[in-house]
Design a protein around this motif. Structure first.
Motif, PDB file in Angstrom:
ATOM      1  N   SER A 208       0.809  -1.220   0.000  1.00 59.63           N
ATOM      2  CA  SER A 208       0.000   0.000   0.000  1.00 59.63           C
ATOM      3  C   SER A 208       0.849   1.280   0.000  1.00 59.63           C
ATOM      4  CB  SER A 208      -1.032   0.031   1.128  1.00 59.63           C
ATOM      5  OG  SER A 208      -0.751  -0.828   2.149  1.00 59.63           O
ATOM      6  N   VAL A 209       1.725   1.329  -0.972  1.00 64.58           N
ATOM      7  CA  VAL A 209       2.543   2.525  -1.156  1.00 64.58           C
ATOM      8  C   VAL A 209       1.802   3.452  -2.118  1.00 64.58           C
ATOM      9  CG1 VAL A 209       4.637   3.301  -2.332  1.00 64.58           C
ATOM     10  CG2 VAL A 209       4.758   1.413  -0.701  1.00 64.58           C
ATOM     11  N   LYS A 210       1.652   4.701  -1.687  1.00 60.88           N
ATOM     12  CA  LYS A 210       0.844   5.602  -2.531  1.00 60.88           C
ATOM     13  C   LYS A 210       1.722   6.567  -3.304  1.00 60.88           C
ATOM     14  CE  LYS A 210      -3.203   5.037   0.220  1.00 60.88           C
ATOM     15  NZ  LYS A 210      -2.534   3.971   1.002  1.00 60.88           N
ATOM     16  N   ILE A 211       2.625   6.015  -4.080  1.00 61.77           N
ATOM     17  CA  ILE A 211       3.555   6.846  -4.838  1.00 61.77           C
ATOM     18  C   ILE A 211       3.606   6.313  -6.254  1.00 61.77           C
ATOM     19  CG2 ILE A 211       6.050   7.174  -5.120  1.00 61.77           C
ATOM     20  CD1 ILE A 211       5.997   7.464  -1.996  1.00 61.77           C
ATOM     21  N   ALA A 212       3.699   7.233  -7.232  1.00 62.22           N
ATOM     22  CA  ALA A 212       3.647   6.789  -8.623  1.00 62.22           C
ATOM     23  C   ALA A 212       4.904   6.000  -9.010  1.00 62.22           C
ATOM     24  CB  ALA A 212       3.474   7.990  -9.538  1.00 62.22           C
ATOM     25  N   ASP A 213       6.066   6.388  -8.469  1.00 58.48           N
ATOM     26  CA  ASP A 213       7.309   5.746  -8.896  1.00 58.48           C
ATOM     27  C   ASP A 213       8.193   5.331  -7.716  1.00 58.48           C
ATOM     28  OD1 ASP A 213       9.394   4.781 -10.323  1.00 58.48           O
ATOM     29  OD2 ASP A 213       9.906   6.655 -11.326  1.00 58.48           O
ATOM     30  N   PRO A 214       7.717   4.323  -6.926  1.00 59.91           N
ATOM     31  CA  PRO A 214       8.521   3.931  -5.760  1.00 59.91           C
ATOM     32  C   PRO A 214       9.823   3.236  -6.140  1.00 59.91           C
ATOM     33  CG  PRO A 214       6.680   2.424  -6.046  1.00 59.91           C
ATOM     34  CD  PRO A 214       6.503   3.513  -7.065  1.00 59.91           C
ATOM     35  N   MET A 215       9.984   2.886  -7.418  1.00 55.46           N
ATOM     36  CA  MET A 215      11.212   2.200  -7.851  1.00 55.46           C
ATOM     37  C   MET A 215      12.273   3.174  -8.320  1.00 55.46           C
ATOM     38  SD  MET A 215      10.464  -0.836  -7.548  1.00 55.46           S
ATOM     39  CE  MET A 215       8.968  -1.687  -7.297  1.00 55.46           C
ATOM     40  N   SER A 216      11.991   4.447  -8.253  1.00 57.07           N
ATOM     41  CA  SER A 216      12.956   5.421  -8.748  1.00 57.07           C
ATOM     42  C   SER A 216      14.243   5.340  -7.929  1.00 57.07           C
ATOM     43  CB  SER A 216      12.375   6.829  -8.640  1.00 57.07           C
ATOM     44  OG  SER A 216      13.344   7.772  -8.995  1.00 57.07           O
ATOM     45  N   GLY A 217      15.340   5.628  -8.586  1.00 57.52           N
ATOM     46  CA  GLY A 217      16.614   5.649  -7.858  1.00 57.52           C
ATOM     47  C   GLY A 217      17.070   7.083  -7.649  1.00 57.52           C
ATOM     48  N   PHE A 218      16.158   8.054  -7.840  1.00 59.12           N
ATOM     49  CA  PHE A 218      16.499   9.471  -7.807  1.00 59.12           C
ATOM     50  C   PHE A 218      15.588  10.168  -6.811  1.00 59.12           C
ATOM     51  CE2 PHE A 218      16.260  13.599 -10.531  1.00 59.12           C
ATOM     52  CZ  PHE A 218      17.284  14.166  -9.796  1.00 59.12           C
ATOM     53  N   PHE A 219      16.141  10.600  -5.681  1.00 54.54           N
ATOM     54  CA  PHE A 219      15.299  11.253  -4.671  1.00 54.54           C
ATOM     55  C   PHE A 219      16.145  12.118  -3.747  1.00 54.54           C
ATOM     56  CE2 PHE A 219      16.611   8.616  -1.091  1.00 54.54           C
ATOM     57  CZ  PHE A 219      17.037   7.454  -1.705  1.00 54.54           C
ATOM     58  N   MET A 220      15.448  12.917  -2.950  1.00 54.28           N
ATOM     59  CA  MET A 220      16.130  13.759  -1.960  1.00 54.28           C
ATOM     60  C   MET A 220      15.332  13.697  -0.663  1.00 54.28           C
ATOM     61  SD  MET A 220      17.149  17.777  -2.216  1.00 54.28           S
ATOM     62  CE  MET A 220      17.952  17.692  -3.782  1.00 54.28           C
ATOM     63  N   ILE A 221      16.025  13.602   0.453  1.00 55.61           N
ATOM     64  CA  ILE A 221      15.334  13.414   1.739  1.00 55.61           C
ATOM     65  C   ILE A 221      15.993  14.260   2.817  1.00 55.61           C
ATOM     66  CG2 ILE A 221      16.785  11.396   2.324  1.00 55.61           C
ATOM     67  CD1 ILE A 221      14.244  10.167   3.649  1.00 55.61           C
ATOM     68  N   ARG A 222      15.193  14.652   3.802  1.00 58.57           N
ATOM     69  CA  ARG A 222      15.792  15.331   4.958  1.00 58.57           C
ATOM     70  C   ARG A 222      16.661  14.334   5.688  1.00 58.57           C
ATOM     71  NH1 ARG A 222      12.071  19.256   8.335  1.00 58.57           N
ATOM     72  NH2 ARG A 222      13.463  18.415   9.907  1.00 58.57           N
ATOM     73  N   ARG A 223      17.891  14.726   5.987  1.00 59.39           N
ATOM     74  CA  ARG A 223      18.810  13.745   6.560  1.00 59.39           C
ATOM     75  C   ARG A 223      18.352  13.289   7.951  1.00 59.39           C
ATOM     76  NH1 ARG A 223      22.733  13.669   9.430  1.00 59.39           N
ATOM     77  NH2 ARG A 223      22.764  15.923   9.545  1.00 59.39           N
ATOM     78  N   ASP A 224      17.751  14.193   8.745  1.00 56.79           N
ATOM     79  CA  ASP A 224      17.322  13.773  10.088  1.00 56.79           C
ATOM     80  C   ASP A 224      16.227  12.695  10.003  1.00 56.79           C
ATOM     81  OD1 ASP A 224      15.483  15.558   9.071  1.00 56.79           O
ATOM     82  OD2 ASP A 224      15.181  16.678  10.941  1.00 56.79           O
ATOM     83  N   ARG A 225      15.343  12.820   9.035  1.00 55.45           N
ATOM     84  CA  ARG A 225      14.298  11.803   8.875  1.00 55.45           C
ATOM     85  C   ARG A 225      14.925  10.477   8.420  1.00 55.45           C
ATOM     86  NH1 ARG A 225      10.645  11.018  10.589  1.00 55.45           N
ATOM     87  NH2 ARG A 225       8.775  11.150   9.322  1.00 55.45           N
TER      88      ARG A 225
END
Ligand code: GDD
Ligand code: MN
Length: 418
Positions: A208-225
């Motif tokens: 139940s992942v609600k994301i169009a492209d969960p297989m992407s290898g390209f992303f940016m995230i807050r480091r603390d999270r």
């Protein structure tokens, strides 16, 4: 007697711990020592850092993490493109190279000697895209971390927009997506496109992942999270984004930005057909709440194949070669252990595959481990049968003991982590 019981049960949990890797947490005993040290005068080691250290202005806002394996001809181009696109944002780039035979790490080291924003982590004796990304992000210190492939298939010009979304607080995770309006994966051939769409559907429905492209290898995230989630992420496999999203269970505010997945300029893709196995393992692990590791599942699966191999070899030795039963049974066992070893080396421990002379040494150790495992198997089966003469219960208990033993000891001695 009690002491012996305790030590046996401790040993048993010790054996099980590699099977149940992270999820089963035993509550700590509530015994606390005196906390006298808080009364002592604060020493330099525990003094907090000043709020605004003088050099803060020059510190990176964004750490770009680039996993590499045989990308010698791509890394310099990527570095130049990052430099061009990230004007105005203090950044650094951390290349994580798994000791590439083409010497990618040497090229990166060369860049790092000219520009202190470039760093290189050279990992030895390890392979794996997810593990490399995790180590890279954990080695970074900027508030935001991006993951991008080295082969220029991702669109680095999206990075400033992605930083903006995180800085503005609109999101904690920004994904470069091929499957939303404006994005595309035209460079994929038909076969790969089909597999990618199928895997994406499975991930969305099952986890139940609600994301169009969960297989992407390209992303940016807050480091603390990311640091909060990191202990629960799998270092095996290549679906790090899916792992992050599934582990966060919808608690990460996420935005997708479209991009076009380009074609590779130099080198070749490292994703072979075995990644399907990793994907399946990740889905299973997340479904079972991380109770059973992918490795153990594979090991047990190989063990079941071994049983079939054993019976086949036994049958051939008995029927075709008219061997006496004890000899035929011994042949069956050796053939099964050998095929288990080969399969485990190719599948279960793909990322730590033994090569060259190490194969022979590993095989001999594997024989040894399995022989002891057989004693453990028979011993447990006997004692269960002694108390409760139900043949299948005793047999299953023995087999479980055997596979857990073989798994734990193989990880310790045959495919041990360096
Ligand atoms: N350190 C390290 N170790 N890096 C690796 C390894 C590894 O074992 N395997 C691959 N890489 C690096 C590659 O050098 C490249 O920079 C990046 O990871 C992606 O690998 P590719 O081999 O180019 O993968 P791909 O293009 O087939 O797959 C990409 O697209 C998929 C979407 O369909 C990747 O971005 C996948 O993560 C993505 O799911
Ligand atoms: Mn690629």
């Amino acid at each position: 007697m009690y002491a012996r019981l305790c030590s046996w049960s401790l040993a048993f949990w010790g054996l099980l711990s590699p099977v149940f890797p992270r999820s089963i947490k035993f509550p700590r005993l509530g015994i606390t020592r005196g906390c006298g040290h808080t009364l002592a005068p604060m020493n330099d080691a525990i003094k907090p850092a000043p709020d605004n250290p003088p050099q803060a202005a020059g510190l990176p806002q964004l750490s770009v993490v680039v996993p590499t394996f045989n990308e010698r001809d791509n890394v310099t181009v990527l570095y130049r493109r990052l430099d061009a696109t990230l004007k105005g944002i203090p950044w650094e780039v951390v290349f994580v190279d798994d000791n590439s035979p083409d010497g990618t790490w040497e090229v990166v080291r060369g860049l790092a000697r000219q520009d202190s924003r470039v760093r290189c982590i050279r990992r030895i004796g390890r392979r794996g895209l997810s593990g490399a990304c995790i180590e890279g992000i954990l080695a970074a210190s900027a508030p935001y971390a991006a993951v991008i492939d080295a082969d220029l298939q991702h669109d680095e010009t999206q990075l400033p927009k992605m930083v903006g979304l995180l800085q503005g607080g609109e999101a904690e995770l920004v994904i470069g997506s091929r499957y939303i309006e404006g994005g595309s994966a035209d460079s994929f051939d038909k076969g790969r496109a089909g597999v990618s769409v199928l895997a994406t559907e499975v991930a969305k429905r099952v986890l139940s992942v609600k994301i169009a492209d969960p297989m992407s290898g390209f992303f940016m995230i807050r480091r603390d999270r990311f640091e909060q989630l990191a202990p629960q992420l799998s270092t095996q496999g290549f679906k790090i984004l899916l792992d992050i999203v599934a582990t966060a269970q919808g608690k990460l505010r996420t935005i997708e930005v479209p991009f076009s997945f380009g074609s590779r300029q130099h080198g070749e893709s490292k994703l072979d057909s075995m990644v399907a196995l990793d994907f399946l393992g990740l889905v299973l692990a997340k479904l079972t709440g991380d109770v059973v590791s992918l490795r153990f599942l594979l090991f047990a699966m190989v063990g079941s194949i071994g049983l079939v191999v054993h019976l086949t070899a036994l049958f051939i030795a008995l029927e075709l070669f008219n061997a006496p039963f004890p000899e035929a049974q011994a042949v069956g066992a050796v053939v099964a252990m050998t095929s288990n070893f080969i399969l485990n080396n190719f599948l279960t421990y793909r990322d730590q595959r033994l090569k060259g002379f190490a194969i022979l040494r590993g095989l001999l150790l594997f024989y040894l481990v399995c022989s002891v495992g057989l004693f453990a198997n028979v011993g447990v089966a006997f004692s269960v049968y002694d108390q409760e003469p139900i043949w299948w219960l005793a047999g299953a208990a023995g087999a479980l003991m055997g596979v857990v033993w073989n798994y734990a000891m193989s990880g310790l001695f045959v495919w041990r982590k360096r």
